[in-house]
Design a protein around this motif. Structure first.
Motif, PDB file in Angstrom:
ATOM      1  N   UNK A 319       0.765  -1.356   0.092  1.00 47.64           N
ATOM      2  CA  UNK A 319      -0.153  -0.023   0.089  1.00 47.64           C
ATOM      3  C   UNK A 319       0.845   1.225  -0.155  1.00 47.64           C
ATOM      4  N   UNK A 320       2.014   1.371   0.853  1.00 46.95           N
ATOM      5  CA  UNK A 320       2.725   2.429   0.992  1.00 46.95           C
ATOM      6  C   UNK A 320       3.335   2.879  -0.506  1.00 46.95           C
ATOM      7  N   UNK A 321       3.988   1.872  -1.105  1.00 45.67           N
ATOM      8  CA  UNK A 321       4.616   2.018  -2.434  1.00 45.67           C
ATOM      9  C   UNK A 321       3.581   2.475  -3.568  1.00 45.67           C
ATOM     10  N   UNK A 322       2.320   2.161  -3.444  1.00 48.43           N
ATOM     11  CA  UNK A 322       1.325   2.610  -4.265  1.00 48.43           C
ATOM     12  C   UNK A 322       0.588   3.764  -3.664  1.00 48.43           C
ATOM     13  N   UNK A 323       0.868   4.509  -2.620  1.00 48.43           N
ATOM     14  CA  UNK A 323       0.309   5.545  -2.040  1.00 48.43           C
ATOM     15  C   UNK A 323      -0.985   5.582  -1.625  1.00 48.43           C
ATOM     16  N   UNK A 324      -1.178   4.310  -1.071  1.00 45.47           N
ATOM     17  CA  UNK A 324      -2.825   3.726  -0.854  1.00 45.47           C
ATOM     18  C   UNK A 324      -2.931   3.709   0.574  1.00 45.47           C
ATOM     19  N   UNK A 325      -1.938   4.308   1.649  1.00 43.46           N
ATOM     20  CA  UNK A 325      -2.128   4.137   2.925  1.00 43.46           C
ATOM     21  C   UNK A 325      -3.389   4.960   3.465  1.00 43.46           C
ATOM     22  N   UNK A 326      -4.398   4.792   4.236  1.00 41.28           N
ATOM     23  CA  UNK A 326      -4.846   5.580   4.717  1.00 41.28           C
ATOM     24  C   UNK A 326      -4.822   6.343   6.009  1.00 41.28           C
ATOM     25  N   UNK A 327      -5.196   7.305   6.521  1.00 39.46           N
ATOM     26  CA  UNK A 327      -4.891   8.198   7.509  1.00 39.46           C
ATOM     27  C   UNK A 327      -4.975   7.229   8.867  1.00 39.46           C
ATOM     28  N   UNK A 328      -6.165   6.455   8.909  1.00 37.00           N
ATOM     29  CA  UNK A 328      -6.271   5.709  10.126  1.00 37.00           C
ATOM     30  C   UNK A 328      -5.216   4.764  10.143  1.00 37.00           C
ATOM     31  N   UNK A 329      -4.915   4.172   9.181  1.00 39.67           N
ATOM     32  CA  UNK A 329      -3.740   3.113   9.084  1.00 39.67           C
ATOM     33  C   UNK A 329      -2.272   3.788   9.632  1.00 39.67           C
ATOM     34  N   UNK A 330      -2.052   5.011   9.556  1.00 42.77           N
ATOM     35  CA  UNK A 330      -0.850   5.807  10.139  1.00 42.77           C
ATOM     36  C   UNK A 330      -1.099   6.458  11.620  1.00 42.77           C
ATOM     37  N   UNK A 331      -2.462   6.419  12.044  1.00 37.89           N
ATOM     38  CA  UNK A 331      -2.541   7.301  13.129  1.00 37.89           C
ATOM     39  C   UNK A 331      -2.079   6.524  14.312  1.00 37.89           C
ATOM     40  N   UNK A 332      -1.871   6.989  15.443  1.00 39.21           N
ATOM     41  CA  UNK A 332      -1.364   6.349  16.594  1.00 39.21           C
ATOM     42  C   UNK A 332      -0.125   5.752  16.700  1.00 39.21           C
ATOM     43  N   UNK A 333      -0.105   4.702  17.405  1.00 42.85           N
ATOM     44  CA  UNK A 333       1.076   3.951  17.534  1.00 42.85           C
ATOM     45  C   UNK A 333       1.787   4.041  18.835  1.00 42.85           C
ATOM     46  N   UNK A 334       2.205   3.191  19.441  1.00 43.35           N
ATOM     47  CA  UNK A 334       2.543   3.305  20.928  1.00 43.35           C
ATOM     48  C   UNK A 334       4.213   3.030  20.868  1.00 43.35           C
ATOM     49  N   UNK A 335       4.712   2.360  19.908  1.00 43.67           N
ATOM     50  CA  UNK A 335       6.363   2.145  19.862  1.00 43.67           C
ATOM     51  C   UNK A 335       6.598   1.728  18.279  1.00 43.67           C
ATOM     52  N   UNK A 336       7.808   2.361  17.864  1.00 43.01           N
ATOM     53  CA  UNK A 336       8.053   1.988  16.487  1.00 43.01           C
ATOM     54  C   UNK A 336       9.108   1.182  16.193  1.00 43.01           C
ATOM     55  N   UNK A 337       9.466   0.430  14.998  1.00 43.83           N
ATOM     56  CA  UNK A 337      10.472  -0.373  14.683  1.00 43.83           C
ATOM     57  C   UNK A 337      10.983   0.096  13.378  1.00 43.83           C
ATOM     58  N   UNK A 338      12.063   0.486  13.323  1.00 42.42           N
ATOM     59  CA  UNK A 338      12.703   0.631  11.886  1.00 42.42           C
ATOM     60  C   UNK A 338      13.672   0.033  11.358  1.00 42.42           C
ATOM     61  N   UNK A 339      13.774  -0.610  10.257  1.00 36.75           N
ATOM     62  CA  UNK A 339      14.529  -1.642   9.916  1.00 36.75           C
ATOM     63  C   UNK A 339      15.544  -0.928   8.535  1.00 36.75           C
ATOM     64  N   UNK A 340      16.710  -0.292   9.158  1.00 34.89           N
ATOM     65  CA  UNK A 340      17.675   0.099   8.168  1.00 34.89           C
ATOM     66  C   UNK A 340      18.444  -0.820   7.703  1.00 34.89           C
TER      67      UNK A 340
END
Length: 419
Positions: A319-340
């Motif tokens: 979804x992210x590559x196509x720009x299809x993520x919704x606001x709801x899918x990116x709202x909130x979150x209590x902790x994040x994981x980033x894989x560089x």
């Protein structure tokens, strides 16, 4: 009958948007549900599609314009048919069918028609006018193929291409044999483009995180061999049973959830003078796209199995590559994981994702000589980095959290036994 093409209803957290791209030009025929225009907001790209078969009769908001929710972008004529560029063969056939008397029109009539054609050629859509202005092209240099002779963006691009071909085909001017011709200096081209709204928003949040938080980073290393061996032994059976590939992100998500249960301050956030402890585990997963970094959220991660987590991560990535993520899918979150590590990063210091107070950075798996029971072994090792807000999380708590994650990864049986 003309109807308005309106911007979509923006979520409450989005004040306005920018017209990013018109996929259809004035006078162009479209099918029902065909994409008309993209509206870029601070968080997502919203699409406006055709309500029915018809024609884009007028474009009001040009590319780059700022628009608000439900603002009129253009007009649409339902049921109308656009004008496609006519072929030379059809034009010849039409000319042959005309009566011979047509060739004896008066000079005044011919001049009137010529003036009419010129007037029609001056009509150009917003994108076409912008391109003509950038390349210094006059309307009378472009042959309009749109409805009523309207000039489209494609017409301008064709004219630009034709001019480039003409310049390339022209022979270079002859220089006198005795004259020394200095070498042309290399061109130092620069291209200035406006920063996208999403990129500006990302920049604002990252700068704000560094300015408003007491951010520190602690590091540790983890032996990936146990997880890699488990993945090698069960990946085929796992994919056959669940229809999804067994990756590393599922293990790290589960390990982080268990570590967050033991260290609730890492799962908390600061709201003014209050500390908000979250009794749920919504894990954000950073995803890199052409437009910038986005962080969709896996909600209630503690209630999901490895297969559910892996499946949702894959879905979010697509979804992210196509720009299809919704606001709801990116709202909130209590902790994040980033894989560089997927890009080859061996070590980094991830930046906090406010209002969260911690983020885990994964990195490249690198084989290194390690001391094991007094002997040197070559093991696949990964550096882990935990950036945290020192206003809420002390160094002791941060280190203990990272060690807990390390222990779960190096001994995955702990995840099953809850020890």
């Amino acid at each position: 009958m003309a109807t308005d093409i309106k911007a979509p209803q923006f979520p409450e957290s989005v004040a306005d948007g920018t017209v990013a791209t018109w996929h259809k030009q004035e006078g162009e025929a479209v099918k029902r549900d065909e994409l008309l225009v993209d509206i870029e907001t601070d968080k997502v790209v919203l699409e406006v599609v055709a309500p029915a078969d018809g024609v884009v009769s007028k474009i009001i908001a040009a590319e780059g314009d700022t628009v608000e929710s439900q603002q009129v972008l253009g007009q649409f004529e339902e049921g109308a048919s656009g004008s496609a560029p006519s072929s030379s063969g059809k034009e010849d056939a039409d000319n042959e069918e005309k009566p011979a008397a047509d060739s004896h029109k008066s000079d005044a009539s011919a001049e009137t028609e010529q003036g009419s054609d010129q007037s029609a050629g001056d009509q150009a859509g917003p994108a076409a006018r912008k391109l003509m202005s950038e390349h210094g092209i006059a309307a009378d240099q472009v042959t309009g193929t749109g409805k009523g002779g309207r000039i489209t963006k494609g017409d301008v691009e064709k004219t630009i291409g034709d001019k480039a071909e003409q310049r390339a085909s022209q022979p270079a001017p002859q220089q006198p044999a005795t004259a020394a011709v200095p070498a042309a200096p290399g061109e130092r081209e620069e291209r200035r483009v406006p920063m996208t709204r999403l990129r500006k928003r990302i920049a604002e949040r990252l700068v704000s995180a560094q300015q408003n938080a007491a951010m520190l980073t602690t590091f540790n290393e983890v032996n990936m061999k146990p997880i890699m061996d488990m993945r090698k032994n069960y990946k085929d059976a796992f994919e056959k049973a669940h229809g999804v590939r067994l990756g590393f992100m599922g293990f790290f998500t589960r390990a982080c959830v268990e570590a967050l249960k033991r260290h609730p301050e890492v799962n908390a956030s600061i709201d003014g003078d209050d500390v908000v402890y979250h009794g749920y585990y919504d894990i954000g997963v950073a995803v890199s796209t052409d437009r910038g970094l986005v962080v969709p959220v896996i909600r209630d991660s503690d209630q999901k199995g490895l297969a559910e987590v892996e499946s949702q991560i894959i879905e979010y990535g697509q979804k992210a590559q196509k720009g299809k993520l919704s606001i709801e899918e990116m709202t909130g979150g209590t902790f994040t994981i980033s894989n560089g590590g997927v890009f080859g990063s061996l070590m980094s210091m991830p930046i906090l994702n406010p209002p969260q107070t911690a983020i885990l950075g994964m990195h490249k798996i690198q084989e290194r000589p390690m001391a094991v029971d007094g002997k040197v072994e070559i093991l696949p090792m990964m550096y882990l980095a935990l950036s945290y807000d020192h206003r809420l999380i002390d160094g002791k708590q941060a280190v203990q959290f990272l060690v807990t994650v390390k222990n779960f990864i190096e001994d995955p049986a702990r995840l099953l036994l809850d020890i």
